[in-house]
Enzyme design. Sequence first.
Site, PDB file in Angstrom:
ATOM      1  CB  CYS A 244      -1.243   0.047   1.131  1.00  0.00           C
ATOM      2  SG  CYS A 244      -2.020  -0.831   1.750  1.00  0.00           S
ATOM      3  CG  ASP A 245       3.095   4.898  -1.025  1.00  0.00           C
ATOM      4  OD1 ASP A 245       4.285   4.847  -0.583  1.00  0.00           O
ATOM      5  OD2 ASP A 245       2.676   5.826  -1.517  1.00  0.00           O
TER       6      ASP A 245
END
Length: 396
Positions: free
Chosen positions: A70-71
């Site tokens: 995730c980012d």
Amino acid sequence: MSVRLVLASASPARLQTLRSAGVEPEVIVSGVDEDNITAESPGELARLLATLKARAVVANLTDHGTVLGCDSVLEFDGVAYGKPGTPDVARERLRAMRGRTGVLHTGHCLIDTNAKQELRELESTKVFFADLTDAEIDAYVATGEPLVVAGSFTVDGLGGPFVTGVEGDYHNVVGLSLPLLRRMLAQVDIAWPELWKTTSTYTYDEDVAYSYDDTRGGLPRAQAAAAAVDSLLPKGGRVLELAVGTGIVGAELVALGNLVHGVDLSPAMLQHARLRLPGHVLAADAATLPVADRRCDAVVAIWLLHLLDDSEPVIAEVARVLRTDGVFITTTEKTDASRYADGRVPTDARSQDALSHLVATAARHGLVLDGATTFPGPTRNTGQTPLYTLTRFRRT
């Protein structure tokens, strides 16, 4: 067959989001350098970074697993805002954002090595910011929190009162969309309730954790320790506390204006630490930290090293995660402090927190002795008060 869910992120907020939903992932940090990666839009940048993180972790797996990368990126006036890094940048961004609306994009990449599938998705949520005063912005920046989060704000931490509303998935603003993750898992034939079955079962005695603070000097000892640590800390940086325990010292460091994250092996201790440091603690071994290289300004270890059979793996990890000129602050010679307070004579056997041992070990890993101070512990039944030593090493 049980599901091995791996979170390719060091974010305490993402880990806490999963745990609150009944999921206990394995954390492996990717080590991807986010600073030099670009994309055609903020949303695509978030998705690309999430993909790179997941792929980096998969490349080093020795067994099958389902890896989630995730980012998060805040889009404001068409510009991608990641972590500001410095107080001046954070202050400038918050002033530009106040009273206005941005879009928080979180990229999600799920790679299932059993199914040999890679899924890449993006969730976007509108965020409405309060019309902050200059004084509120300065005070918020001084806490250090906005320096290390995407968009210079949190919705689940100190920045929560400055967000007047969200349009979309709240969890996505924290850093991970649970509804999106559920849909992605279904595409690789993993039903969400299967993850509940993989939550770890712990056997640590909760009664010990419950009484731990009271039997070891309580708040006065924690305040004395925190004040001594604070006197040796660089200001405005990210502090990682090893063996955070119940979070009692870490909370006092926060009260003194520090941004503190904590790790500990004991789930029972962490239950208490999460109340004092919400969203900023996770389960991890101090000898295998889920932190990328050179990301911490300071690492703190209070009453840890004397418990170890071998302190070198921990010191090596400290050196790895510290930035150049970052500091490692640790209690030393605790065993001797206890011996003296109990009226016993020191033996020839030396603890892993013996200063002579630590200086030599630290030097092998690029850490040099840089300062020290002392603070008193609680007075014992003998009428004697142990004097604890804090020693600071600097990363060269």
